[in-house]
Design an enzyme around this catalytic site. Structure first.
Site, PDB file in Angstrom:
ATOM      1  N   ASP A  75      43.854  32.859  33.894  1.00 24.76           N
ATOM      2  CA  ASP A  75      43.973  34.211  34.436  1.00 24.76           C
ATOM      3  C   ASP A  75      43.629  35.199  33.331  1.00 24.76           C
ATOM      4  OD1 ASP A  75      44.743  33.102  36.796  1.00 24.76           O
ATOM      5  OD2 ASP A  75      46.693  34.084  36.913  1.00 24.76           O
ATOM      6  N   HIS A 126      40.617  38.067  40.950  1.00 26.82           N
ATOM      7  CA  HIS A 126      42.053  38.297  40.726  1.00 26.82           C
ATOM      8  C   HIS A 126      42.415  39.706  41.179  1.00 26.82           C
ATOM      9  CE1 HIS A 126      45.820  36.912  39.275  1.00 26.82           C
ATOM     10  NE2 HIS A 126      45.844  37.557  38.130  1.00 26.82           N
ATOM     11  N   HIS A 130      44.915  44.524  40.538  1.00 30.07           N
ATOM     12  CA  HIS A 130      46.064  43.620  40.371  1.00 30.07           C
ATOM     13  C   HIS A 130      47.313  44.052  41.148  1.00 30.07           C
ATOM     14  CE1 HIS A 130      48.866  40.907  38.097  1.00 30.07           C
ATOM     15  NE2 HIS A 130      47.777  40.143  38.067  1.00 30.07           N
ATOM     16  N   HIS A 224      47.100  31.473  30.701  1.00 36.22           N
ATOM     17  CA  HIS A 224      46.685  32.852  30.505  1.00 36.22           C
ATOM     18  C   HIS A 224      45.860  32.960  29.226  1.00 36.22           C
ATOM     19  CE1 HIS A 224      49.797  33.634  33.530  1.00 36.22           C
ATOM     20  NE2 HIS A 224      49.144  34.764  33.760  1.00 36.22           N
TER      21      HIS A 224
END
Length: 268
Positions: A75, A126, A130, A224
């Site tokens: 991510d 994504h 967000h 991440h």
């Protein structure tokens, strides 16, 4: 006669209202993705309801649990200086990955996006800003996804963004349905650890142990890219999993095998 006409008109309006309320009336109850971590390298599992919803809308959270395969996903909400090192490791080890990016990431790190694509990785959605998708209406949800894929196409010239990782891990039946209608496959995960706190990194051994302890056949791993621990640990994770008989696959390979993507997806 006039009274009968008015009754028929009222009935028509009522029926139209009822039918309109049913169309697209999936539940918007917000769920927070959760899973039962693997123990003794047995497959991780999730809530039965979550598994049912993913099956209904072609979402995934793990691969084939009978095969020692691993799917790496990252991510990328913002660039913290470690993605280049991650890409270097993936290139050296010849391992595919999927990077889920935001609008901020696309705007601030376009050269890294180009490198991901040029080196054979998938770039997933994504969302642009967000948000928690259950908290926004259908129009905003569509705008969040489409505006990001348009910017991705502007940067790379490609129209192959079809994987979605819901921001914050929140979802509902409505968000699964609307994103599926836009052609997206929701990708959750079966292995993750608390790695996103940049001021609380604990060293590469912590990242290594967190992954190796929870690994299982078919694992979709969430890491991440802001984590220095992940960047440092990645080469050894790859080497030691391979030594243990695991192979690294891309999400498109998994979904082509499952018939959820056409042959040749992502080429060209």
């Amino acid at each position: 006669m006039k009274k009968s006409w008015l009754l028929l008109a009222a009935l028509f309006v009522t029926l139209f209202a009822v039918s309109s309320s049913v169309i697209g009336a999936e539940s918007n109850v917000e769920y927070h993705w959760s899973f039962k971590p693997s123990k003794n390298h047995e497959p991780a599992s999730t809530e039965p309801l979550y598994a049912q919803l993913l099956q209904k809308y072609n979402g995934i959270y793990r691969g084939d649990i009978t095969k020692k395969e691993v799917f790496l996903t990252f991510d990328n909400g913002y660039e913290n200086g470690y993605t280049e090192k991650i890409l270097d490791a993936l290139k050296e080890k010849q391992v595919p990955a999927t990077f889920f990016v935001t609008g901020h990431y696309l705007q601030s790190a376009p050269e890294l996006i180009k490198r991901m694509v040029n080196e054979g990785h998938n770039v997933g959605n994504h969302s642009f800003h967000h948000p928690s998708l259950p908290a926004v209406d259908d129009e905003r949800l569509k705008r969040e996804l489409v505006s990001l894929e348009e910017l991705y196409e502007e940067i790379t010239g490609r129209k192959d963004m079809r994987f979605l990782r819901p921001p914050r891990g929140t979802f509902s039946e409505r968000t699964l349905a609307r994103s599926a209608e836009l052609g997206y496959i929701n990708v959750f995960w079966s292995l993750a650890y608390k790695d996103w706190e940049t001021a609380n990194q604990k060293g590469w051994k912590h990242a290594y142990n967190a992954v190796m302890k929870r690994i299982h056949p078919g694992a979709i791993v969430l890491l991440h890219s802001v984590s220095s621990d992940n960047a440092e640990a990645l080469p050894k994770i790859i080497d030691d999993l391979r030594a243990d008989g695991y192979t690294f696959k891309s999400l498109d390979e998994l979904l082509i095998e499952n018939g959820l993507l056409p042959q040749g997806y992502g080429e060209g």
